[in-house]
Design a protein around this motif. Structure first.
Motif, PDB file in Angstrom:
ATOM      1  N   LYS A  40      60.232  -4.759 116.148  1.00 44.71           N
ATOM      2  CA  LYS A  40      61.448  -4.732 117.680  1.00 44.71           C
ATOM      3  C   LYS A  40      61.429  -5.748 118.515  1.00 44.71           C
ATOM      4  N   ALA A  41      59.348  -5.209 118.490  1.00 45.68           N
ATOM      5  CA  ALA A  41      59.188  -6.157 119.715  1.00 45.68           C
ATOM      6  C   ALA A  41      59.307  -8.140 119.048  1.00 45.68           C
ATOM      7  N   ILE A  42      59.059  -8.608 117.895  1.00 50.01           N
ATOM      8  CA  ILE A  42      59.397  -9.386 118.045  1.00 50.01           C
ATOM      9  C   ILE A  42      61.024  -9.831 118.377  1.00 50.01           C
ATOM     10  N   HIS A  43      62.391  -8.947 118.216  1.00 54.88           N
ATOM     11  CA  HIS A  43      63.145  -9.647 118.295  1.00 54.88           C
ATOM     12  C   HIS A  43      63.964  -9.308 119.382  1.00 54.88           C
ATOM     13  N   ALA A  44      62.604  -8.365 120.267  1.00 50.17           N
ATOM     14  CA  ALA A  44      63.482  -8.387 121.457  1.00 50.17           C
ATOM     15  C   ALA A  44      63.386 -10.355 122.001  1.00 50.17           C
ATOM     16  N   GLU A  45      61.967 -10.571 121.788  1.00 51.70           N
ATOM     17  CA  GLU A  45      61.809 -12.434 121.863  1.00 51.70           C
ATOM     18  C   GLU A  45      62.441 -12.910 121.108  1.00 51.70           C
ATOM     19  N   ALA A  46      62.507 -13.162 120.108  1.00 45.35           N
ATOM     20  CA  ALA A  46      63.690 -13.900 119.559  1.00 45.35           C
ATOM     21  C   ALA A  46      65.076 -14.009 120.279  1.00 45.35           C
ATOM     22  N   ILE A  47      65.592 -12.691 120.454  1.00 45.51           N
ATOM     23  CA  ILE A  47      67.083 -13.126 120.922  1.00 45.51           C
ATOM     24  C   ILE A  47      67.041 -13.910 122.038  1.00 45.51           C
ATOM     25  N   GLN A  48      66.202 -13.643 122.889  1.00 49.41           N
ATOM     26  CA  GLN A  48      66.000 -14.527 124.430  1.00 49.41           C
ATOM     27  C   GLN A  48      65.828 -16.771 124.025  1.00 49.41           C
ATOM     28  N   PHE A  64      66.269 -17.697 120.878  1.00 49.36           N
ATOM     29  CA  PHE A  64      67.532 -17.901 120.159  1.00 49.36           C
ATOM     30  C   PHE A  64      68.727 -18.462 121.095  1.00 49.36           C
ATOM     31  N   LYS A  65      69.445 -17.348 122.077  1.00 51.49           N
ATOM     32  CA  LYS A  65      69.621 -17.938 123.245  1.00 51.49           C
ATOM     33  C   LYS A  65      69.952 -19.576 123.945  1.00 51.49           C
ATOM     34  N   LYS A  66      68.456 -19.152 124.591  1.00 52.25           N
ATOM     35  CA  LYS A  66      68.184 -20.994 124.764  1.00 52.25           C
ATOM     36  C   LYS A  66      67.989 -22.116 124.056  1.00 52.25           C
ATOM     37  N   TYR A  67      67.274 -22.015 122.763  1.00 53.87           N
ATOM     38  CA  TYR A  67      67.915 -23.010 122.396  1.00 53.87           C
ATOM     39  C   TYR A  67      68.127 -23.197 121.033  1.00 53.87           C
ATOM     40  N   THR A  68      68.799 -22.253 120.632  1.00 52.24           N
ATOM     41  CA  THR A  68      70.005 -22.599 119.507  1.00 52.24           C
ATOM     42  C   THR A  68      71.591 -22.898 120.118  1.00 52.24           C
ATOM     43  N   HIS A  69      72.112 -22.667 118.725  1.00 50.62           N
ATOM     44  CA  HIS A  69      73.592 -23.156 119.021  1.00 50.62           C
ATOM     45  C   HIS A  69      74.509 -21.235 118.691  1.00 50.62           C
ATOM     46  N   GLU A  70      75.326 -21.175 119.302  1.00 50.89           N
ATOM     47  CA  GLU A  70      75.425 -19.614 119.127  1.00 50.89           C
ATOM     48  C   GLU A  70      75.868 -19.156 117.944  1.00 50.89           C
ATOM     49  N   ASN A  71      75.927 -19.696 116.684  1.00 49.82           N
ATOM     50  CA  ASN A  71      75.783 -19.016 115.613  1.00 49.82           C
ATOM     51  C   ASN A  71      74.395 -18.531 115.222  1.00 49.82           C
ATOM     52  N   SER A  72      73.923 -19.113 115.502  1.00 53.81           N
ATOM     53  CA  SER A  72      72.104 -18.804 115.442  1.00 53.81           C
ATOM     54  C   SER A  72      71.924 -18.273 116.368  1.00 53.81           C
ATOM     55  N   TYR A  73      72.320 -18.035 117.217  1.00 53.76           N
ATOM     56  CA  TYR A  73      72.260 -16.569 118.260  1.00 53.76           C
ATOM     57  C   TYR A  73      72.952 -15.125 117.339  1.00 53.76           C
ATOM     58  N   HIS A  74      74.148 -15.809 117.431  1.00 49.36           N
ATOM     59  CA  HIS A  74      74.758 -14.431 116.805  1.00 49.36           C
ATOM     60  C   HIS A  74      74.195 -13.906 115.419  1.00 49.36           C
ATOM     61  N   TYR A  75      73.721 -14.573 114.598  1.00 50.30           N
ATOM     62  CA  TYR A  75      72.854 -14.200 113.517  1.00 50.30           C
ATOM     63  C   TYR A  75      71.775 -13.326 113.915  1.00 50.30           C
ATOM     64  N   GLU A  76      71.414 -14.359 114.988  1.00 49.19           N
ATOM     65  CA  GLU A  76      70.021 -13.421 115.058  1.00 49.19           C
ATOM     66  C   GLU A  76      70.156 -11.882 116.148  1.00 49.19           C
ATOM     67  N   GLN A  77      71.556 -11.889 116.963  1.00 49.35           N
ATOM     68  CA  GLN A  77      71.690 -10.570 116.809  1.00 49.35           C
ATOM     69  C   GLN A  77      72.425  -9.231 116.307  1.00 49.35           C
ATOM     70  N   LEU A  78      72.664  -9.704 115.076  1.00 51.05           N
ATOM     71  CA  LEU A  78      73.418  -9.282 114.186  1.00 51.05           C
ATOM     72  C   LEU A  78      72.025  -8.800 113.510  1.00 51.05           C
ATOM     73  N   HIS A  79      70.148  -9.969 113.276  1.00 44.39           N
ATOM     74  CA  HIS A  79      69.247  -8.729 112.696  1.00 44.39           C
ATOM     75  C   HIS A  79      69.129  -8.603 113.212  1.00 44.39           C
ATOM     76  N   LYS A  80      68.668  -8.484 114.640  1.00 45.57           N
ATOM     77  CA  LYS A  80      67.757  -7.847 115.515  1.00 45.57           C
ATOM     78  C   LYS A  80      68.782  -6.378 115.669  1.00 45.57           C
ATOM     79  N   ASN A  81      70.065  -6.113 115.598  1.00 39.56           N
ATOM     80  CA  ASN A  81      70.986  -4.598 115.831  1.00 39.56           C
ATOM     81  C   ASN A  81      70.450  -3.606 114.714  1.00 39.56           C
ATOM     82  N   ILE A  82      69.661  -4.520 113.364  1.00 40.18           N
ATOM     83  CA  ILE A  82      69.549  -3.866 112.107  1.00 40.18           C
ATOM     84  C   ILE A  82      67.933  -2.701 112.197  1.00 40.18           C
ATOM     85  N   ILE A  83      67.252  -4.146 112.933  1.00 39.63           N
ATOM     86  CA  ILE A  83      65.827  -3.420 113.599  1.00 39.63           C
ATOM     87  C   ILE A  83      66.031  -2.069 114.553  1.00 39.63           C
ATOM     88  N   ASP A  84      67.376  -2.472 115.669  1.00 41.88           N
ATOM     89  CA  ASP A  84      67.506  -1.965 116.556  1.00 41.88           C
ATOM     90  C   ASP A  84      67.702  -0.667 116.426  1.00 41.88           C
TER      91      ASP A  84
END
Length: 127
Positions: free
Chosen positions: A66-74, A76-96
């Motif tokens: 969860k700690a890694i995804h908490a950092e990763a979501i930020q 991905f939002k800052k450095y990637t395009h919307e599609n990659s950010y969306h997929y990180e959100q999906l991954h984070k939601n499952i881990i959360d």
């Protein structure tokens, strides 16, 4: 590719042909965009293309932390395009929700909870 002016001139006038300059070639075009932008912006944040930044962040997604995804979501939002950010959100939601990826349970010999079993029956529940 070397960064010297002589290396750039050599690339344009000896290693490349005029036909390559004006022909659509994904491999050649990628090399130009990748190498020239990296060298023009050397030692600055612009040196990494969006694709390179995205690629560098991909190892975060398979983590079950969860700690890694908490950092990763930020990131991905800052450095990637919307599609990659969306997929990180999906991954984070499952881990959360589960603290792990339920679709890995079988291969890792982990028992699945009733909630995980229901989740795995949903469309797009694994990657």
């Amino acid at each position: 590719m070397s960064t010297s002016p002589q290396a750039v001139l050599h690339f344009w006038f000896h290693a490349s042909t005029p036909e390559q300059w004006f022909t659509k070639d994904p491999h050649y075009d990628h090399r130009i965009r990748d190498q020239f932008s990296r060298n023009i912006w050397r030692d600055t944040p612009q040196a990494l293309s969006p694709v390179q930044k995205q690629f560098m962040l991909m190892p975060f997604m398979p983590s079950e932390s969860k700690a890694i995804h908490a950092e990763a979501i930020q990131l991905f939002k800052k450095y990637t395009h919307e599609n990659s950010y969306h997929y990180e959100q999906l991954h984070k939601n499952i881990i959360d929700r589960f603290g792990r990826y339920p679709h890995r349970n079988g291969i890792l010999n982990r028992p699945s909870t009733p909630e995980e079993i229901l989740f795995l029956k949903e469309p797009n529940s694994s990657f």
